[in-house]
Structures are given as structure tokens and as C-alpha cells.
Design a protein around this motif. Sequence first.
Motif, PDB file in Angstrom:
ATOM      1  N   PRO A  27      -0.045  -1.263  -6.333  1.00  0.00           N
ATOM      2  CA  PRO A  27       0.034  -0.381  -5.157  1.00  0.00           C
ATOM      3  C   PRO A  27      -0.127  -1.092  -3.827  1.00  0.00           C
ATOM      4  N   LEU A  35       6.639   1.611  -8.117  1.00  0.00           N
ATOM      5  CA  LEU A  35       5.479   2.404  -8.531  1.00  0.00           C
ATOM      6  C   LEU A  35       5.913   3.621  -9.351  1.00  0.00           C
ATOM      7  N   PHE A 172      -1.690   4.618   1.573  1.00  0.00           N
ATOM      8  CA  PHE A 172      -1.648   5.152   0.212  1.00  0.00           C
ATOM      9  C   PHE A 172      -1.013   6.542   0.241  1.00  0.00           C
ATOM     10  N   GLU A 176       0.997   5.723  -4.738  1.00  0.00           N
ATOM     11  CA  GLU A 176      -0.152   4.816  -4.817  1.00  0.00           C
ATOM     12  C   GLU A 176      -1.374   5.521  -5.400  1.00  0.00           C
TER      13      GLU A 176
END
Length: 380
Positions: A27, A35, A172, A176
Motif C-alpha cells: 500500500p 492493490l 490511504f 489501501e
Amino acid sequence: MSDRIRALLTRRRATLLTVAVLLCLPPFYLDAFWLRIGLFSMAAAIGAIGLALLSGTAGQLSLGHAFFLAVGAYGYTWLAGDPGPGLPTALAVPLAVLMAGLAGGLFSPVAGRVKGIYLGIATLALVFLGHHVLLTAESVTGGFNGRSVPPLSLGGFTFDADGELAVLGVPFGAEERLWFLGLALFALTWFTARGLLRSRPGRALAALRDSETAAAVMGVDVARHRSAAFVVSSMYAGLAGVLLALAFRRVVPDYFGLVLSVDYLAMIVIGGLGSVAGATAGAVFVTALPLLMTRYADQLPLVAAPGSAEGAVGPTEAARYLYGAAIVLVLLYAPDGLHGLARRARDRLRRRRTPTTVPDTAVPSPPPPAAAARPKEHTP
């Protein structure tokens, strides 16, 4: 405890710690596309481990794995959504997994009495029945267009893109945040499945796979253990469905069809039947291959980009051809799958690293003593 066993345990702990640290780094360095591949692969690995316990360890063929993934995904969406009870999402996750286990329990009497191809056909009916229910029960499932998935919230922390959050200077978003949730769920699945395989019920399931008659003679309740394997596999599939729903953010009926069940069978065959690590490797291979081919379709020969002219081979079809060929190669040359290949390669490397001790000066062994001379007998 001997020094050798202590050193081996220390090495394993160091390896696990290193792998855990490496899996926490993506991440911070990879974009959302990679991801998403990781999230889908972790969800597929959770479901594949459940199917590996059922088909690889217990020896039961199931073509209905997609049905139990749908129960987990739609169960969470309905329990936490509106229309629905609107339960807290942290409570909706375990309840959705229990719903999948309950669905497996309702089918377990059939699984306890039917085996082989007959069980496969019986579970195949679950897929068609489930798809019909998903399309017609619009008040619960949303019908053909599906439903939006409520984001998971734990202790005030929400796994979505709302709200600004930065860790070590890295923003984030949803991917993430879900990455670490997927890692936690996958680690839980990994260790519980390995513990089950090493326990007494796991050895009983392996005995059922080898010979039901011999297992019954040893005192194994055949019907009960086969039913229990189906329930446990269904709960793993339900957990995978929940993670898939959170990663997709929307669930639609067409995703949970027969093709998905066949994909999961391909995962455990390519990875290696009855192996947790093999199921994980097969899940990553089958899940990541079509996504990678879709992204790099314009750079691959004989593969057309999505939306090209009719008659061209798209990346999804090309990926299915490739892992179909991989299944054939595995069945012909490596029946134990990728896990068996990796184990043999590791053993071969270990033998090469182990030096063969040859003494510098070989002491010649004394010659055998000569037979004592006997006087020649007189012959008349």
C-alpha cells in the motif's frame, strides 16, 4: 528441545515475520490497480482454501462454491444495508459467514450421503437455483442490477475512501485500507486451515479421501465428517464473498455463476489438491492472469483489447485458455500442482547445498584373511 529443532523454529518465525512485513509494504508503493489485484487474489485464496479442504482433503467434488460466495456477499450487503436490518457492519460480517455455513449445513445431509460426480451434479443445482433467486428476489438482492455494498466500519474506522487519511505521507484510500483487512482475514484463514489439517478431524478427512471403508473401520463417522467438511468449506466461501463484496463495492448476480465455480476448481487443481499453500498459489494465478492480460492487452500478441471487433480473442478468453492449458499440463506432468513443484525444487536445492563429506585420506581396509591351506586329500 534439541538445538536443531530450536533453530528450525527460529528460522520459521523469522520467515513468517519477513513475509508479514513484505505483505504490509505494497500500500505504500503500489497504485490502486495492483492493490485491487491483491485484494481479489486474497479473497479468492480464502475461498480456494475452503474448497481445498472439501475437495482436496475430504475428497468431495463440489461445483457449487459460487453459491456460498454469493450467500456471504449478499448476506453482508443485506444485513448491513437498506433495505435490510441495517445492522452494524462489524456484526454483519460474522453473521454473513454464519449464513453461508447455515446454507452448507442445510445441504450437508446430501453431502453426507452422496459422493463423486453425483455430489458434483447436486451442488451444480445450487448455482442455478441461487442465480435464479438473486435475479427474482429484488427486494433483497436488487435484481439484475445488484446492490451497493455498505463499507465496513470497525471502531469508528471506515474502510472506504471517505475522509482524508495519510500514513507516512501516503494517502490511504479504500484499496489501501482494505488491503490490511484482507491480510488479516487471509492470515486467519491460513492458520485455521493449517491447524485443522494437522488436527484429528483433518486426519479423519484425509482418511475418508483415501478409503471410506478403512476410515469407517478405524472409527471415523463418515457421514458426520463429510457433512462437517461441507459446512466448514461453506463458511470459508462466505468469508471470501464478504471480502469480494467489499472490494467490488457492488454485487451483481451474474458474477456468481457457474464460471466462478469452475475457476475455483481450476485454482485448487493448478495449486495442488489438499494444500493450503497450493490453493493460495492457484488462486493468485487464476485471479491475476485475466486482470494483467486486460491491462497489457495492447502489448500482447494474438490478444485484442477489450471492446475490439467481434471475433477477436479478448484478454479474459485468452486467460481462460492459458489456465486451461495449465490444468492439462499439471494433470500430465505435476499431479500435485504448483505446491508439489515448489517442494521438489526446494528439496533439490537443499540437497545441492548439503556438502558430501569425503575423508581426505582414505585408510585402505585390510584384505580378507586367506583361507587356511588344507592338506590335499588322498584319492584312491
